[in-house]
Design an enzyme around this catalytic site. Sequence first.
Site, PDB file in Angstrom:
ATOM      1  N   ARG A 334       0.841  -1.168  -0.171  1.00 13.46           N
ATOM      2  CA  ARG A 334       0.114   0.152   0.232  1.00 13.46           C
ATOM      3  C   ARG A 334       0.923   1.186   0.075  1.00 13.46           C
ATOM      4  O   ARG A 334       1.958   1.210   0.647  1.00 13.46           O
ATOM      5  CB  ARG A 334      -0.804  -0.176   1.216  1.00 13.46           C
ATOM      6  CG  ARG A 334      -1.987  -0.839   0.976  1.00 13.46           C
ATOM      7  CD  ARG A 334      -2.916  -0.547   0.127  1.00 13.46           C
ATOM      8  NE  ARG A 334      -4.148  -1.336  -0.104  1.00 13.46           N
ATOM      9  CZ  ARG A 334      -4.348  -2.393  -0.979  1.00 13.46           C
ATOM     10  NH1 ARG A 334      -3.317  -2.503  -1.740  1.00 13.46           N
ATOM     11  NH2 ARG A 334      -5.387  -3.153  -1.026  1.00 13.46           N
ATOM     12  N   GLU A 363      -4.161   7.659  -5.387  1.00 14.22           N
ATOM     13  CA  GLU A 363      -4.249   7.092  -6.720  1.00 14.22           C
ATOM     14  C   GLU A 363      -5.310   7.484  -7.344  1.00 14.22           C
ATOM     15  O   GLU A 363      -6.506   7.590  -6.770  1.00 14.22           O
ATOM     16  CB  GLU A 363      -4.236   5.658  -6.357  1.00 14.22           C
ATOM     17  CG  GLU A 363      -3.064   4.872  -5.620  1.00 14.22           C
ATOM     18  CD  GLU A 363      -2.908   3.272  -5.692  1.00 14.22           C
ATOM     19  OE1 GLU A 363      -3.868   2.705  -5.924  1.00 14.22           O
ATOM     20  OE2 GLU A 363      -1.885   2.879  -5.123  1.00 14.22           O
ATOM     21  N   HIS A 381      -0.870   0.221  -9.811  1.00 12.79           N
ATOM     22  CA  HIS A 381      -1.601  -0.765  -9.047  1.00 12.79           C
ATOM     23  C   HIS A 381      -2.217  -1.944  -9.565  1.00 12.79           C
ATOM     24  O   HIS A 381      -3.476  -2.219  -9.400  1.00 12.79           O
ATOM     25  CB  HIS A 381      -2.730   0.045  -8.094  1.00 12.79           C
ATOM     26  CG  HIS A 381      -3.053  -0.537  -6.884  1.00 12.79           C
ATOM     27  ND1 HIS A 381      -3.544   0.092  -6.005  1.00 12.79           N
ATOM     28  CD2 HIS A 381      -3.079  -1.874  -6.490  1.00 12.79           C
ATOM     29  CE1 HIS A 381      -3.695  -0.768  -4.885  1.00 12.79           C
ATOM     30  NE2 HIS A 381      -3.348  -1.944  -5.250  1.00 12.79           N
TER      31      HIS A 381
END
Length: 416
Positions: A334, A363, A381
């Site tokens: 993360r 993000e 991601h």
Amino acid sequence: MHACGRAKSSSILSRRGRISRPQVSRLERPGTTRKRAVPYPRIIFASVQSRYDFPCLAFPRPRPQRLPDGPLLIASASPCPERGATRTKTVSPSGDGLFRHSAGVCKMTTKKVLIVHEQIGFVADRLPATFDVLKAWEPLTPAERDSVTAMVVSGDIQLQNTYLSEFPNVGLIACLTSGYDGVDVSFAADRGIKVTRAVEVNHEDVADHAMGLLIAWTRGLVTGDKLVHSGKWNGAAKVVTRSLSELSVEIVGMGAIGKAVARRCLSFGVPVLWWGPREKDGLPFRRVPDLETLAHENNVLIVASSADRSNRHMISGKVLDALGPDGLLVNVARGSLVDESALIERLRSGKLAGATLDVFEQEPTDPARWRDVPNVILTPHSAGATRAVLPKLVKQLISNLEAYFGGRDLLTPIAA
């Protein structure tokens, strides 16, 4: 037909339209309470799953045809859990749903599920028809907000407590992802809301991605690709890169992802150390007492830890300084775990050799933030998002939803 309406024959109607075994369920005409058998030779049943849940009964919902001047008749050949119940559901022209039992009338309730984040909107089409699905990015009436009893979220995206408070009857927050740092679990628990997440579904794919980033940076694959495409490769000088044999890897977090990464490192002959907040039995790798010591003793730091509010920025400037000018940071966990500003400063100053990141503090990350940062490989991601994994994530999500609505133990609950 049995007392609970169980069919002795799988055939309901003959092809000529005449009633054969079992007899059609009893029908109640509007304005009366008397039940009488009504032959209806033209009705045709097509079995589909219902979007409704009857607390006293669960059965596949056939598609009914409307009677010429009356209500709808729905019959089912599935077993009835209440002994002696008459399995007949009628829907009056006004749309009120009643399920007629010999013991009384049960009102129709629904499994209202809200998909909160549009990024995972594809989930709506993959949930069974037994769920009545709403979408947060579409207008919701006050009545719809009150009817929502379960939420589906992407655990890595913030779920604001103020937004959650607008849904007074929510009892479950189901995270599609393995991470759940976007959910305030304590806040939810204080309101009697349970939280679930995906467990051991995509860890192998995330580990593959971590190793891909490690190899790509160590062997200069991205730089070499740009060199060839730009036409700057002239053969006058040999491109020399690091070797994997020069590496020693430290893993932060020895959960499913950390263990999968460690196995892959060993297959490449790379030694492994690890750190986590708690000891774990049965691991063949040495646990280092603190993060700074771990970073100082190795030249690759792979972050594979779960994230919550307690470990934000645990990969601090001090840890990055301990990793040093020959060190590489790999983050597939993360973005909140890494002090991103401290990382960028050390990359620009040469205090850290490089970084490969699949996750970011915000993000999607602002590309301008990384435009002039040297020696980085960035991916969007995508470590755990593979075609093989998505069906598994959805399947585990559905299992948790069905367990919740069925009053059973949740498959993958998160402890508050």
